[in-house]
Scaffold this motif. Structure first.
Motif, PDB file in Angstrom:
ATOM      1  N   THR A 159       0.827  -1.213   0.000  1.00  0.00           N
ATOM      2  CA  THR A 159       0.000   0.000   0.000  1.00  0.00           C
ATOM      3  C   THR A 159       0.863   1.265   0.000  1.00  0.00           C
ATOM      4  OG1 THR A 159      -0.101   0.104   2.414  1.00  0.00           O
ATOM      5  CG2 THR A 159      -1.826  -1.172   1.312  1.00  0.00           C
ATOM      6  N   TYR A 160       2.163   1.105   0.283  1.00  0.00           N
ATOM      7  CA  TYR A 160       3.017   2.308   0.371  1.00  0.00           C
ATOM      8  C   TYR A 160       3.080   3.048  -0.967  1.00  0.00           C
ATOM      9  CZ  TYR A 160       7.327   5.060   0.365  1.00  0.00           C
ATOM     10  OH  TYR A 160       8.232   6.075   0.209  1.00  0.00           O
ATOM     11  N   SER A 161       3.403   2.324  -2.020  1.00  0.00           N
ATOM     12  CA  SER A 161       3.602   2.998  -3.299  1.00  0.00           C
ATOM     13  C   SER A 161       2.335   3.697  -3.802  1.00  0.00           C
ATOM     14  CB  SER A 161       4.145   2.016  -4.339  1.00  0.00           C
ATOM     15  OG  SER A 161       4.297   2.664  -5.570  1.00  0.00           O
ATOM     16  N   PRO A 162       1.177   3.013  -3.874  1.00  0.00           N
ATOM     17  CA  PRO A 162       0.005   3.745  -4.365  1.00  0.00           C
ATOM     18  C   PRO A 162      -0.381   4.926  -3.482  1.00  0.00           C
ATOM     19  CG  PRO A 162      -0.570   1.449  -3.838  1.00  0.00           C
ATOM     20  CD  PRO A 162       0.911   1.586  -3.699  1.00  0.00           C
ATOM     21  N   GLU A 163      -0.267   4.758  -2.163  1.00  0.00           N
ATOM     22  CA  GLU A 163      -0.655   5.882  -1.297  1.00  0.00           C
ATOM     23  C   GLU A 163       0.257   7.082  -1.513  1.00  0.00           C
ATOM     24  OE1 GLU A 163      -1.013   4.725   2.824  1.00  0.00           O
ATOM     25  OE2 GLU A 163      -2.996   3.845   2.492  1.00  0.00           O
ATOM     26  N   ARG A 164       1.564   6.844  -1.509  1.00  0.00           N
ATOM     27  CA  ARG A 164       2.486   7.983  -1.592  1.00  0.00           C
ATOM     28  C   ARG A 164       2.641   8.505  -3.018  1.00  0.00           C
ATOM     29  NH1 ARG A 164       2.057  10.908   2.231  1.00  0.00           N
ATOM     30  NH2 ARG A 164       3.843  12.053   1.415  1.00  0.00           N
ATOM     31  N   SER A 165       2.490   7.632  -3.997  1.00  0.00           N
ATOM     32  CA  SER A 165       2.580   8.096  -5.379  1.00  0.00           C
ATOM     33  C   SER A 165       1.401   9.030  -5.678  1.00  0.00           C
ATOM     34  CB  SER A 165       2.586   6.879  -6.314  1.00  0.00           C
ATOM     35  OG  SER A 165       2.644   7.288  -7.636  1.00  0.00           O
ATOM     36  N   GLY A 166       0.228   8.688  -5.133  1.00  0.00           N
ATOM     37  CA  GLY A 166      -0.942   9.556  -5.323  1.00  0.00           C
ATOM     38  C   GLY A 166      -0.693  10.934  -4.726  1.00  0.00           C
ATOM     39  N   ILE A 167      -0.100  10.951  -3.537  1.00  0.00           N
ATOM     40  CA  ILE A 167       0.208  12.242  -2.888  1.00  0.00           C
ATOM     41  C   ILE A 167       1.274  12.975  -3.712  1.00  0.00           C
ATOM     42  CG2 ILE A 167       1.220  13.330  -0.834  1.00  0.00           C
ATOM     43  CD1 ILE A 167      -1.455  12.128  -0.098  1.00  0.00           C
ATOM     44  N   GLY A 168       2.271  12.241  -4.182  1.00  0.00           N
ATOM     45  CA  GLY A 168       3.332  12.856  -4.995  1.00  0.00           C
ATOM     46  C   GLY A 168       2.744  13.538  -6.223  1.00  0.00           C
ATOM     47  N   ASP A 169       1.807  12.862  -6.889  1.00  0.00           N
ATOM     48  CA  ASP A 169       1.165  13.462  -8.081  1.00  0.00           C
ATOM     49  C   ASP A 169       0.463  14.767  -7.707  1.00  0.00           C
ATOM     50  OD1 ASP A 169       1.877  11.513  -9.914  1.00  0.00           O
ATOM     51  OD2 ASP A 169       0.143  10.246  -9.445  1.00  0.00           O
ATOM     52  N   GLN A 170      -0.235  14.713  -6.565  1.00  0.00           N
ATOM     53  CA  GLN A 170      -1.010  15.885  -6.143  1.00  0.00           C
ATOM     54  C   GLN A 170      -0.090  17.073  -5.821  1.00  0.00           C
ATOM     55  OE1 GLN A 170      -3.785  14.728  -3.111  1.00  0.00           O
ATOM     56  NE2 GLN A 170      -4.105  16.824  -2.431  1.00  0.00           N
ATOM     57  N   VAL A 171       0.990  16.799  -5.088  1.00  0.00           N
ATOM     58  CA  VAL A 171       1.907  17.880  -4.709  1.00  0.00           C
ATOM     59  C   VAL A 171       2.576  18.450  -5.975  1.00  0.00           C
ATOM     60  CG1 VAL A 171       4.025  18.409  -3.427  1.00  0.00           C
ATOM     61  CG2 VAL A 171       2.277  16.972  -2.386  1.00  0.00           C
ATOM     62  N   LEU A 172       2.945  17.558  -6.874  1.00  0.00           N
ATOM     63  CA  LEU A 172       3.586  17.977  -8.134  1.00  0.00           C
ATOM     64  C   LEU A 172       2.649  18.894  -8.932  1.00  0.00           C
ATOM     65  CD1 LEU A 172       6.345  16.748  -9.078  1.00  0.00           C
ATOM     66  CD2 LEU A 172       5.055  15.424 -10.711  1.00  0.00           C
ATOM     67  N   ARG A 173       1.382  18.479  -8.982  1.00  0.00           N
ATOM     68  CA  ARG A 173       0.384  19.249  -9.737  1.00  0.00           C
ATOM     69  C   ARG A 173       0.191  20.627  -9.100  1.00  0.00           C
ATOM     70  NH1 ARG A 173      -2.919  14.993  -9.919  1.00  0.00           N
ATOM     71  NH2 ARG A 173      -4.062  15.654  -8.071  1.00  0.00           N
ATOM     72  N   ASN A 174      -0.014  20.667  -7.792  1.00  0.00           N
ATOM     73  CA  ASN A 174      -0.292  21.944  -7.123  1.00  0.00           C
ATOM     74  C   ASN A 174       0.887  22.901  -7.248  1.00  0.00           C
ATOM     75  OD1 ASN A 174      -2.759  20.983  -6.340  1.00  0.00           O
ATOM     76  ND2 ASN A 174      -2.124  20.448  -4.266  1.00  0.00           N
ATOM     77  N   ALA A 175       2.103  22.368  -7.006  1.00  0.00           N
ATOM     78  CA  ALA A 175       3.290  23.237  -7.076  1.00  0.00           C
ATOM     79  C   ALA A 175       3.487  23.700  -8.524  1.00  0.00           C
ATOM     80  CB  ALA A 175       4.525  22.482  -6.589  1.00  0.00           C
TER      81      ALA A 175
END
Ligand SMILES: Cc1cc2nc3c(=O)[nH]c(=O)nc-3n(C[C@H](O)[C@H](O)[C@H](O)COP(=O)(O)OP(=O)(O)OC[C@H]3O[C@@H](n4cnc5c(N)ncnc54)[C@H](O)[C@@H]3O)c2cc1C
Length: 495
Positions: free
Chosen positions: A322-338
């Protein structure tokens, strides 16, 4: 003795990961190829969500003592104020941006680790690794070229943007490098700049952002697109300040003059077998929002509790998936917002700039939008809804939904009156019954780190419901108390 976990890279992310694992008494080795810690101030902010996670590990106090409270941020178009954000609006026990240079953050983490018996092993570079049947065999190379081979249970690549672990796994770091050039200056600044506010000034000629460090020391960042990429002189920094902040400011005593370009890159998966990536090794984004280090530290907290439970035999290794999907989703979101914040700030076309300014001054008047922006910056809006670890059993209406961050609250546990977040410490899960008697637990669940508690109804928590809460204070799932067995079955699936 069981094989240690090998953490590669003693930047803020590797240090956090090693610390969070040590809190669970997991054997750790932490290696770094650099002879000494970096003295650069790079990331200046620890946001409230990261402070909350440090607090869940009982480690927040030394950071609070070492940093200063930043209370807000302002966005201006020239001298005209568009948006003023107050961090006090965030629902958190730490309603401020903690201003603390990254080298101080790393020093505090290093000290906390040393107190838990782990020293960073320096001038030791991961040069190769291969997964074996029972773990990972890693080859470490010393500065004199001599080599050591070790066997570890898991290998955690926290080795930064140029990650050797990522390269060796053959994972693409997809994305782009933006065209714009930026200068950075850590200087003393005389003049009417607020020492507890981040200021971002949009000018027709470019952006200037001002971050307080301590006293009258500030970080200045400005885009100098069109100019050659080079470290600025103090005179050039002063010229940028005059042009974009107005007169009345004097920059002096620089300690760091540098330049950079913005990379927006990320891997698609954060793990392969027993090898995991965290921090800049997995994602890198624009400094707009100041979330690179914070997101990496939160990767570390997510991975640490899962890995600890697996290594302690309290959860099955499928939990690690569950680590990769959870954190990859957050990574996408942070990348998009920034990315959006950066592109909006870099607009050059006059009509688009006018529209942007109009939009932001409207935003500045809407308390709801302001609050959303504050939550986004503070990373308190991040959640794991939709994760395999957050199944929706019964719709909870307006209350907390599976995957949401769970606010702290007073509760009663077998150990007595306490608080939810205190119970979560040391990698425990909490089964919280609201407005009902405390749930009984079978002894094997209790042995494997689940503790039951009871609380009075609170905003977000519904009377007559039971909540299963993970050690990082996110909600696994919830259901009416009569359906507690279904809720416990959620956790059984990961054991
Ligand atoms: C100018 C600037 C401003 C920034 N501002 C912010 C901000 O305001 N907020 C924010 O959140 N983030 C900010 N960031 C981003 C932040 O600095 C990074 O996200 C953070 O350093 C990432 O930490 P890390 O531990 O993943 O990697 P790093 O800090 O890069 O650490 C990686 C470590 O791994 C070691 N290493 C590498 N390869 C090996 C190997 N093969 N073997 C052993 N050791 C190895 C390196 O020596 C290094 O110590 C900023 C960055 C810059 C450059």
């Amino acid at each position: 003795m069981s094989q240690p976990v090998l953490v590669v890279g003693a930047g803020p992310v590797g240090l956090t990961l090693a610390l969070a694992l040590r809190q669970q008494e997991i054997a750790v080795r932490l290696v770094d190829r650099a002879p000494q810690p970096s003295d650069r101030s790079k990331a200046l902010v620890i946001w409230p969500r990261t402070l909350e996670l440090l607090d869940l590990h009982g480690c927040v106090q030394p950071f609070l003592e070492a940093g200063l409270q930043g209370h807000g941020a302002r966005i201006q178009a020239g001298q005209r104020l568009l948006v003023a954000l107050a961090f006090s609006r965030v629902q958190s026990p730490f309603p401020y941006a903690l201003m603390i240079p990254q080298n101080r953050t790393e020093a505090v983490l290093t000290q906390l680790l040393a107190e838990r018996g782990v020293q960073v092993e320096r001038e030791l570079e991961l040069s190769d690794f291969a997964e074996t049947e029972s773990g990972v065999r890693a080859e470490l190379t010393r500065a004199d070229g001599s080599k050591e081979t070790m066997q570890c249970s898991y290998l955690l690549g926290c080795d930064g943007a140029h990650s050797a672990v990522r390269h060796r796994l053959g994972l693409a770091y997809s994305g782009e490098t933006l065209e714009s050039n930026w200068v950075l200056a850590d200087v003393k600044l005389d003049g009417p700049a607020a020492a507890d506010q981040v200021a971002v000034v949009w000018n027709p000629d470019g952006i200037l952002a001002l971050f307080p460090i301590v006293g009258n020391r500030f970080r200045i960042i400005g885009d100098v697109s069109g100019a050659e990429a080079a470290d600025p002189s103090l005179e050039q920094v002063q010229a940028l300040v005059d042009q974009r902040l107005g007169s009345g400011f004097r920059a002096h005593d620089p300690i760091w003059l540098s330049h950079f370009r913005i990379n927006e890159r990320k891997v698609d998966r954060y793990s392969v077998g027993r090898v995991f990536l965290a921090g800049d090794a997995a994602h890198i984004h624009s400094p707009a929002g100041g979330q690179g280090m914070n997101t990496g530290m939160q990767d570390a907290f997510n991975l640490a509790w899962k890995l600890a439970l697996v290594l302690q035999g309290k959860a099955g290794s499928q939990l690690l998936e569950t680590y990769s999907p959870e954190r990859s989703g957050i990574g996408d979101q942070v990348l998009r917002n920034a990315g959006v914040l950066t592109r909006v700030a870099l607009l050059r076309q006059p009509l688009l700039r006018r529209l942007r300014n109009l939009l932001f001054s409207n935003l500045g008047r809407s308390r709801r939008l302001q609050r959303r922006l504050v939550e986004q910056l503070c990373e308190t809006d991040l959640h794991y809804r939709g994760s395999a670890l957050s199944p929706v059993l019964v719709r909870s209406g307006a209350g907390l939904a599976p995957g949401d961050r769970t606010p702290d609250l007073a509760c009663s546990a077998p150990s007595g009156e306490t608080r939810l977040h205190a119970l979560l410490r040391n990698g425990r899960l909490v089964l919280l019954s609201v407005g009902n008697p405390r749930p009984a637990l079978d002894s094997s669940l209790a042995r494997d780190g689940l503790v039951s508690a009871v609380a009075a109804p609170q905003p977000g928590y519904r009377a007559g419901w039971t909540y299963l809460i993970r050690p990082d204070a996110y909600l696994c799932s919830c259901a009416p108390s009569a359906e507690q067995e279904r809720l416990l079955a959620v956790w059984e699936a990961w054991r």
